[in-house]
Design an enzyme around this catalytic site. Structure first.
Site, PDB file in Angstrom:
ATOM      1  N   VAL A 181      73.393 -48.871 -70.229  1.00  0.00           N
ATOM      2  CA  VAL A 181      74.447 -49.344 -71.133  1.00  0.00           C
ATOM      3  C   VAL A 181      75.785 -48.768 -70.686  1.00  0.00           C
ATOM      4  CG1 VAL A 181      75.263 -49.441 -73.516  1.00  0.00           C
ATOM      5  CG2 VAL A 181      72.807 -49.385 -73.061  1.00  0.00           C
ATOM      6  N   GLU A 222      70.633 -43.759 -69.358  1.00  0.00           N
ATOM      7  CA  GLU A 222      72.094 -43.746 -69.548  1.00  0.00           C
ATOM      8  C   GLU A 222      72.782 -44.883 -68.793  1.00  0.00           C
ATOM      9  OE1 GLU A 222      74.065 -41.199 -71.509  1.00  0.00           O
ATOM     10  OE2 GLU A 222      75.027 -43.140 -71.313  1.00  0.00           O
ATOM     11  N   GLY A 225      83.306 -61.581 -55.268  1.00  0.00           N
ATOM     12  CA  GLY A 225      82.121 -60.723 -55.418  1.00  0.00           C
ATOM     13  C   GLY A 225      82.107 -59.964 -56.735  1.00  0.00           C
ATOM     14  N   GLY A 248      77.290 -48.685 -67.739  1.00  0.00           N
ATOM     15  CA  GLY A 248      77.417 -48.096 -66.398  1.00  0.00           C
ATOM     16  C   GLY A 248      77.662 -46.593 -66.432  1.00  0.00           C
ATOM     17  N   ILE A 279      79.640 -44.844 -68.294  1.00  0.00           N
ATOM     18  CA  ILE A 279      80.094 -44.253 -69.561  1.00  0.00           C
ATOM     19  C   ILE A 279      78.933 -43.484 -70.202  1.00  0.00           C
ATOM     20  CG2 ILE A 279      81.085 -44.744 -71.824  1.00  0.00           C
ATOM     21  CD1 ILE A 279      81.891 -47.510 -70.746  1.00  0.00           C
ATOM     22  N   ASP A 293      73.195 -60.281 -70.933  1.00  0.00           N
ATOM     23  CA  ASP A 293      73.319 -58.888 -70.488  1.00  0.00           C
ATOM     24  C   ASP A 293      73.890 -58.016 -71.618  1.00  0.00           C
ATOM     25  OD1 ASP A 293      73.602 -56.822 -68.206  1.00  0.00           O
ATOM     26  OD2 ASP A 293      75.650 -56.980 -68.959  1.00  0.00           O
ATOM     27  N   ALA A 327      60.950 -46.132 -52.305  1.00  0.00           N
ATOM     28  CA  ALA A 327      60.095 -47.287 -52.030  1.00  0.00           C
ATOM     29  C   ALA A 327      60.869 -48.587 -52.246  1.00  0.00           C
ATOM     30  CB  ALA A 327      58.860 -47.256 -52.928  1.00  0.00           C
ATOM     31  N   LYS A 364      72.059 -54.760 -73.835  1.00  0.00           N
ATOM     32  CA  LYS A 364      72.678 -53.453 -74.084  1.00  0.00           C
ATOM     33  C   LYS A 364      72.822 -53.212 -75.586  1.00  0.00           C
ATOM     34  CE  LYS A 364      75.019 -53.915 -69.651  1.00  0.00           C
ATOM     35  NZ  LYS A 364      76.193 -54.442 -68.960  1.00  0.00           N
TER      36      LYS A 364
HETATM   37  N1  HSE Z   1      76.671 -57.570 -64.599  1.00  0.00           N
HETATM   38  C1  HSE Z   1      77.097 -56.578 -65.545  1.00  0.00           C
HETATM   39  C2  HSE Z   1      78.595 -56.716 -65.785  1.00  0.00           C
HETATM   40  C3  HSE Z   1      76.789 -55.174 -65.139  1.00  0.00           C
HETATM   41  O1  HSE Z   1      79.232 -57.645 -65.306  1.00  0.00           O
HETATM   42  O2  HSE Z   1      79.111 -55.874 -66.498  1.00  0.00           O
HETATM   43  C4  HSE Z   1      75.320 -54.873 -65.229  1.00  0.00           C
HETATM   44  O3  HSE Z   1      74.855 -54.947 -66.534  1.00  0.00           O
END
Ligand code: HSE
Length: 436
Positions: A132, A129, A187, A134, A136, A201, A43, A205
């Site tokens: 935190v 998972e 990017g 990515g 890992i 961010d 969705a 985490k």
């Molecule tokens: N934007 C984050 C980073 C990844 O640069 O590690 C997502 O939490």
């Protein structure tokens, strides 16, 4: 072979990665699980953009309610991000008896209590998972493989954007804003990088790691959060001269019924393993009483790495479904009733070493005045340099202190910053010298 139906909320970058894993590795998944995983519905409000993946007709819909109320779907993967409507959808999925997998750190840091409690009542899993580090596998490591340990401390490089910027500043001697600019053009950094560069961010985490490591609820708003936007290439150079690297660290420490919970630029000894983590990599180093130090490193973001973590959770949930063992693993590794009432230590009570860079008028007696005030506040100086750098009539003076209480450092700086020889606000960077 049994078939496990999964519904995906949110068809952005990570959602597309999830589709790719399911399509590319369907054979591996089926043989490891002894059942097939079917992406029954996806969705998203945007049903027209080409994501470069083929879907069976009728899978992609803009009807989230249809997905949440589909009795055949047993696992809902939430990849919308942000607070709403993600919170409402996740709670609804839980109430409908569906297991939830999410990558949404912001949602769990802020509304985790409500979501985890609802999951326990409903007897379903909430797995996160991918929230935190990515790709890992840090969360399952803490909950399962290291689950027999008492944890004293952990340190994390948890934001790839910040680590990339600090690495470039270090290696190229460029300033923060120039590197950020380049990172945005390539990017690597978001168009609005505030959450990343201001440490938000990382703090999201950290909140989750604190709960998992110390078995406690964490009030996210009480986590001390400071980003990297005030750091200059000069500070990184001075850090190097003193034998340190500068990293944005998430720090969690247990001290009786208090925990330290802080995110800030941190100088760490250059031979400490975290100092070697460069670029977009994330790393968590934690110290268990029996395991000793354990360090996990990998891609903290990106389509593939994050989709790998999401699908690891889907596989774990699917295995529980296969054996009908309901919610085997509490979201935070222990039942809600067992969570400890630990409180966050106020920053004023933190004891650490400090790097203090004063920008002062170059005239006799300035150094002595500053050193005098530091001494009056019980702050002992470990070393000091006055680099040969003049800007108009101002010069930097850099002090490294011995361990001091932050309350004393703040009081000394308040006094020093009022002196007429001080040209700019003093820069304070915490130094973690005795890391395990
Ligand atoms: N934007 C984050 C980073 C990844 O640069 O590690 C997502 O939490």
């Amino acid at each position: 072979m049994k078939n496990i139906k999964v519904g995906l909320l949110g068809f952005g970058t990570i959602g597309t990665g999830v589709v790719k894993v399911i399509q590319q590795n369907c054979g591996i998944l089926a043989s490891r699980l002894g059942a097939t995983i079917e992406l029954a519905r996806i969705a998203d409000l945007d049903t027209t953009t080409d994501r470069g993946v083929e879907l069976s007709p009728g899978v992609l819909t803009d009807d989230a309610q249809g997905l949440l109320n589909d009795p055949g779907i047993q696992v809902v993967v939430e990849l919308i991000g942000g607070y709403e409507p993600a919170r409402t959808f996740v709670l609804q999925a839980i109430r409908n008896g569906k297991h939830v997998v999410t990558a949404n750190k912001a949602l769990l840091a802020k509304h985790g209590d409500e979501i985890f409690a609802a999951a326990e009542v409903a007897g379903v899993d909430v797995m996160f998972e991918a929230a935190v580090g990515g790709g890992i596998p840090i969360i399952s490591a803490i909950k399962e493989n290291l689950g027999a340990n008492n944890f004293y401390a952990f340190y994390g490089i948890l934001n790839g954007t910040c680590n990339y910027i600090l690495t470039e500043m270090d290696e190229e001697g460029k300033d923060f804003s120039d590197v950020l600019d380049e990172a945005q053009k390539k990017g690597y950094a978001e168009a609005d990088p505030t959450f990343d560069v201001e440490g938000v961010d990382t703090a999201h985490k950290l909140a989750l790691l604190l709960s998992l490591c110390f078995g406690t609820k964490v009030d996210y708003d009480q986590i001390y959060t400071e980003g990297i936007s005030n750091i200059t290439a000069l500070d990184i150079e001075y850090a190097r001269d003193f034998g340190y690297k500068l990293k944005l660290l998430a720090i969690g420490k247990r001290d009786g019924d208090k925990i330290e919970a802080r995110v800030h630029p941190t100088m760490i000894p250059e031979d400490y393993p975290l100092a070697a983590i460069n670029g977009v990599f994330n790393t968590v180093r934690l110290v268990g009483d029996f395991s000793g130090p354990v360090m996990l490193s990998g891609y903290g973001a990106g389509m593939n790495a994050t989709a790998s973590a999401v699908m690891g959770d889907v596989l774990a949930v699917a295995r529980d479904l296969q054996t009908d063992c309901g919610s085997r693993m509490p979201a935070l590794g222990c039942p809600q009733s067992e969570l400890l009432p630990l409180s966050i230590k106020p920053m004023e009570q933190i004891v650490t070493h400090y790097y203090l860079r004063f920008n002062v008028k170059d005239q006799p007696g300035v150094l002595a005045k500053i050193a005098g005030v530091l001494g009056e506040h019980e702050i002992s100086i470990e070393s000091m340099v006055q680099p040969h750098r003049h800007e108009a009539e101002a010069v930097p003076i850099v002090f490294m202190t011995h361990a001091a209480e932050e309350r004393n450092v703040n009081a000394a700086l308040a006094e020093i910053n009022k002196m007429d020889v001080i040209r700019d606000e003093t820069l304070l960077i915490r130094v973690e010298d005795h890391l395990e």
